[in-house]
Each structure stands twice: as structure tokens, then as C-alpha cells.
Motif scaffolding. Structure first.
Motif, PDB file in Angstrom:
ATOM      1  N   ALA A   1      19.641   6.412  19.485  1.00  0.00           N
ATOM      2  CA  ALA A   1      20.265   6.194  18.176  1.00  0.00           C
ATOM      3  C   ALA A   1      20.468   4.704  17.935  1.00  0.00           C
ATOM      4  CB  ALA A   1      21.598   6.922  18.102  1.00  0.00           C
ATOM      5  N   ALA A   2      20.161   4.282  16.724  1.00  0.00           N
ATOM      6  CA  ALA A   2      20.283   2.860  16.362  1.00  0.00           C
ATOM      7  C   ALA A   2      21.671   2.611  15.771  1.00  0.00           C
ATOM      8  CB  ALA A   2      19.197   2.469  15.376  1.00  0.00           C
ATOM      9  N   LEU A   3      22.677   2.727  16.619  1.00  0.00           N
ATOM     10  CA  LEU A   3      24.059   2.526  16.207  1.00  0.00           C
ATOM     11  C   LEU A   3      24.728   1.561  17.174  1.00  0.00           C
ATOM     12  CD1 LEU A   3      25.186   6.205  15.500  1.00  0.00           C
ATOM     13  CD2 LEU A   3      24.736   4.447  13.789  1.00  0.00           C
ATOM     14  N   PRO A   4      25.770   0.876  16.699  1.00  0.00           N
ATOM     15  CA  PRO A   4      26.545   0.065  17.639  1.00  0.00           C
ATOM     16  C   PRO A   4      27.199   0.959  18.695  1.00  0.00           C
ATOM     17  CG  PRO A   4      27.115  -0.488  15.376  1.00  0.00           C
ATOM     18  CD  PRO A   4      26.213   0.711  15.325  1.00  0.00           C
ATOM     19  N   GLU A   5      27.528   0.366  19.814  1.00  0.00           N
ATOM     20  CA  GLU A   5      28.088   1.134  20.944  1.00  0.00           C
ATOM     21  C   GLU A   5      29.347   1.901  20.567  1.00  0.00           C
ATOM     22  OE1 GLU A   5      27.876   2.431  24.923  1.00  0.00           O
ATOM     23  OE2 GLU A   5      26.434   1.223  23.827  1.00  0.00           O
ATOM     24  N   TRP A   6      30.233   1.288  19.786  1.00  0.00           N
ATOM     25  CA  TRP A   6      31.485   1.962  19.431  1.00  0.00           C
ATOM     26  C   TRP A   6      31.218   3.173  18.543  1.00  0.00           C
ATOM     27  CZ3 TRP A   6      33.494   2.541  14.517  1.00  0.00           C
ATOM     28  CH2 TRP A   6      32.909   1.787  13.499  1.00  0.00           C
ATOM     29  N   GLN A   7      30.198   3.121  17.694  1.00  0.00           N
ATOM     30  CA  GLN A   7      29.881   4.278  16.857  1.00  0.00           C
ATOM     31  C   GLN A   7      29.236   5.393  17.667  1.00  0.00           C
ATOM     32  OE1 GLN A   7      27.570   2.664  13.622  1.00  0.00           O
ATOM     33  NE2 GLN A   7      29.411   2.250  12.406  1.00  0.00           N
ATOM     34  N   LEU A   8      28.446   5.035  18.672  1.00  0.00           N
ATOM     35  CA  LEU A   8      27.901   6.047  19.562  1.00  0.00           C
ATOM     36  C   LEU A   8      29.008   6.783  20.303  1.00  0.00           C
ATOM     37  CD1 LEU A   8      24.798   4.274  21.141  1.00  0.00           C
ATOM     38  CD2 LEU A   8      24.804   6.168  19.528  1.00  0.00           C
ATOM     39  N   TRP A   9      29.979   6.034  20.815  1.00  0.00           N
ATOM     40  CA  TRP A   9      31.107   6.645  21.517  1.00  0.00           C
ATOM     41  C   TRP A   9      31.915   7.534  20.578  1.00  0.00           C
ATOM     42  CZ3 TRP A   9      32.600   7.246  26.439  1.00  0.00           C
ATOM     43  CH2 TRP A   9      31.934   6.505  27.406  1.00  0.00           C
ATOM     44  N   TRP A  10      32.120   7.072  19.352  1.00  0.00           N
ATOM     45  CA  TRP A  10      32.898   7.838  18.376  1.00  0.00           C
ATOM     46  C   TRP A  10      32.188   9.151  18.051  1.00  0.00           C
ATOM     47  CZ3 TRP A  10      37.641   8.067  16.859  1.00  0.00           C
ATOM     48  CH2 TRP A  10      37.984   8.641  15.653  1.00  0.00           C
ATOM     49  N   ALA A  11      30.882   9.092  17.758  1.00  0.00           N
ATOM     50  CA  ALA A  11      30.127  10.297  17.433  1.00  0.00           C
ATOM     51  C   ALA A  11      30.069  11.253  18.623  1.00  0.00           C
ATOM     52  CB  ALA A  11      28.719   9.923  16.985  1.00  0.00           C
ATOM     53  N   ALA A  12      29.810  10.718  19.797  1.00  0.00           N
ATOM     54  CA  ALA A  12      29.743  11.565  20.987  1.00  0.00           C
ATOM     55  C   ALA A  12      31.105  12.204  21.290  1.00  0.00           C
ATOM     56  CB  ALA A  12      29.260  10.759  22.180  1.00  0.00           C
ATOM     57  N   SER A  13      32.173  11.467  21.065  1.00  0.00           N
ATOM     58  CA  SER A  13      33.523  12.016  21.291  1.00  0.00           C
ATOM     59  C   SER A  13      33.819  13.155  20.332  1.00  0.00           C
ATOM     60  CB  SER A  13      34.570  10.923  21.139  1.00  0.00           C
ATOM     61  OG  SER A  13      34.372   9.910  22.082  1.00  0.00           O
ATOM     62  N   LEU A  14      33.433  12.999  19.074  1.00  0.00           N
ATOM     63  CA  LEU A  14      33.670  14.071  18.105  1.00  0.00           C
ATOM     64  C   LEU A  14      32.824  15.305  18.407  1.00  0.00           C
ATOM     65  CD1 LEU A  14      33.966  12.056  14.773  1.00  0.00           C
ATOM     66  CD2 LEU A  14      35.790  13.167  16.070  1.00  0.00           C
ATOM     67  N   ILE A  15      31.585  15.101  18.835  1.00  0.00           N
ATOM     68  CA  ILE A  15      30.740  16.238  19.204  1.00  0.00           C
ATOM     69  C   ILE A  15      31.322  16.953  20.422  1.00  0.00           C
ATOM     70  CG2 ILE A  15      28.472  16.873  20.122  1.00  0.00           C
ATOM     71  CD1 ILE A  15      27.332  14.607  18.327  1.00  0.00           C
ATOM     72  N   THR A  16      31.787  16.199  21.401  1.00  0.00           N
ATOM     73  CA  THR A  16      32.395  16.790  22.593  1.00  0.00           C
ATOM     74  C   THR A  16      33.681  17.543  22.233  1.00  0.00           C
ATOM     75  OG1 THR A  16      31.469  14.992  23.913  1.00  0.00           O
ATOM     76  CG2 THR A  16      33.205  16.293  24.924  1.00  0.00           C
ATOM     77  N   LEU A  17      34.465  16.973  21.324  1.00  0.00           N
ATOM     78  CA  LEU A  17      35.679  17.658  20.859  1.00  0.00           C
ATOM     79  C   LEU A  17      35.321  18.979  20.180  1.00  0.00           C
ATOM     80  CD1 LEU A  17      38.758  17.612  20.346  1.00  0.00           C
ATOM     81  CD2 LEU A  17      38.229  16.484  18.178  1.00  0.00           C
ATOM     82  N   PHE A  18      34.295  18.968  19.339  1.00  0.00           N
ATOM     83  CA  PHE A  18      33.856  20.201  18.684  1.00  0.00           C
ATOM     84  C   PHE A  18      33.449  21.246  19.719  1.00  0.00           C
ATOM     85  CE2 PHE A  18      29.857  22.433  17.835  1.00  0.00           C
ATOM     86  CZ  PHE A  18      30.332  23.430  17.011  1.00  0.00           C
ATOM     87  N   VAL A  19      32.698  20.839  20.701  1.00  0.00           N
ATOM     88  CA  VAL A  19      32.220  21.781  21.717  1.00  0.00           C
ATOM     89  C   VAL A  19      33.399  22.413  22.452  1.00  0.00           C
ATOM     90  CG1 VAL A  19      31.031  21.916  23.939  1.00  0.00           C
ATOM     91  CG2 VAL A  19      29.947  20.766  22.016  1.00  0.00           C
ATOM     92  N   TRP A  20      34.341  21.592  22.910  1.00  0.00           N
ATOM     93  CA  TRP A  20      35.464  22.134  23.681  1.00  0.00           C
ATOM     94  C   TRP A  20      36.396  22.985  22.827  1.00  0.00           C
ATOM     95  CZ3 TRP A  20      35.400  23.099  28.476  1.00  0.00           C
ATOM     96  CH2 TRP A  20      34.695  22.297  29.361  1.00  0.00           C
ATOM     97  N   THR A  21      36.633  22.607  21.567  1.00  0.00           N
ATOM     98  CA  THR A  21      37.507  23.433  20.726  1.00  0.00           C
ATOM     99  C   THR A  21      36.855  24.767  20.397  1.00  0.00           C
ATOM    100  OG1 THR A  21      36.737  22.256  18.752  1.00  0.00           O
ATOM    101  CG2 THR A  21      38.822  21.543  19.727  1.00  0.00           C
ATOM    102  N   SER A  22      35.540  24.780  20.176  1.00  0.00           N
ATOM    103  CA  SER A  22      34.891  26.054  19.892  1.00  0.00           C
ATOM    104  C   SER A  22      34.834  26.938  21.140  1.00  0.00           C
ATOM    105  CB  SER A  22      33.489  25.826  19.318  1.00  0.00           C
ATOM    106  OG  SER A  22      32.668  25.175  20.245  1.00  0.00           O
TER     107      SER A  22
END
Length: 107
Positions: free
Chosen positions: A63-84
Motif C-alpha cells: 500500500a502506498a500510504l504513510p506508515e502511520w496510516q498503514l498502522w491506523w488502517a490495520a488497527s481498525l481492520i484488526t478491531l473489526f475482526v476481533w469484535t465480530s
């Protein structure tokens, strides 16, 4: 392999472990003549979400994103996975659908 990939892969492996335990409970519900649909949902849903996290770990660096945006997106995806996964686990353990304002605390 960067640390974000490691975090995603470990979370994927943990979700797969929960899914394997749900598969064991699915087996017990089938041989015990109980309704296996909730355990089946957790087993199938958890497996697909765990595989998704592992696949994301392998491709997150593309992904062509800054490191902080990669962490933010990955954190939200991980949160979605664990909550579901948690919601499916609550459904499988308690049998509560969660569609009403009455019932037990799991609802």
C-alpha cells in the motif's frame, strides 16, 4: 518483515486458534444432537477472518500510504475482526440473537 506484518500475522493466527476451538465445539454439538449452527458460524467466520489477516500481513507493505496510516488502517481492520469474532462467540455460547432490548446481559 516489518513489525506491522508481524502484528497482523499473530492476530490472524490467534483468530485461527479461536476458530479451531469453535470447530471442536461444533463437533461436540453435532455428536450431542444439539443445534450446531452458531458454532458453525463462528468456525467458518473465524477461519475466513484469520486467513484475511494473514493475507493482509503479507501484502500490507504494498500500500502506498504513510506508515502511520498503514498502522491506523490495520488497527481498525484488526478491531473489526476481533469484535465480530467476539460477537459470534457470545452468540454461540449464550444463544442470544441480540436483536431485542429484553433478555439476558448477553443480549
Amino acid at each position: 518483515m516489518n513489525s506491522l506484518s508481524i502484528v497482523l500475522a499473530l492476530n490472524g493466527a490467534l483468530v485461527l486458534m479461536v476458530s479451531m476451538a469453535a470447530g471442536l465445539m461444533l463437533y461436540f454439538s453435532i455428536i450431542g444432537n444439539q443445534s450446531p449452527k452458531d458454532w458453525h458460524l463462528l468456525h467458518a467466520g473465524g477461519t475466513s477472518r484469520g486467513i484475511m489477516l494473514i493475507a493482509l500481513a503479507a501484502t500490507i507493505h504494498l500500500a502506498a500510504l504513510p506508515e502511520w496510516q498503514l498502522w491506523w488502517a490495520a488497527s481498525l481492520i484488526t478491531l473489526f475482526v476481533w469484535t465480530s469474532v467476539a460477537a459470534m462467540l457470545i452468540r454461540a455460547v449464550t444463544g442470544e440473537t441480540g436483536f431485542g432490548f429484553t433478555g439476558s446481559g448477553a443480549n
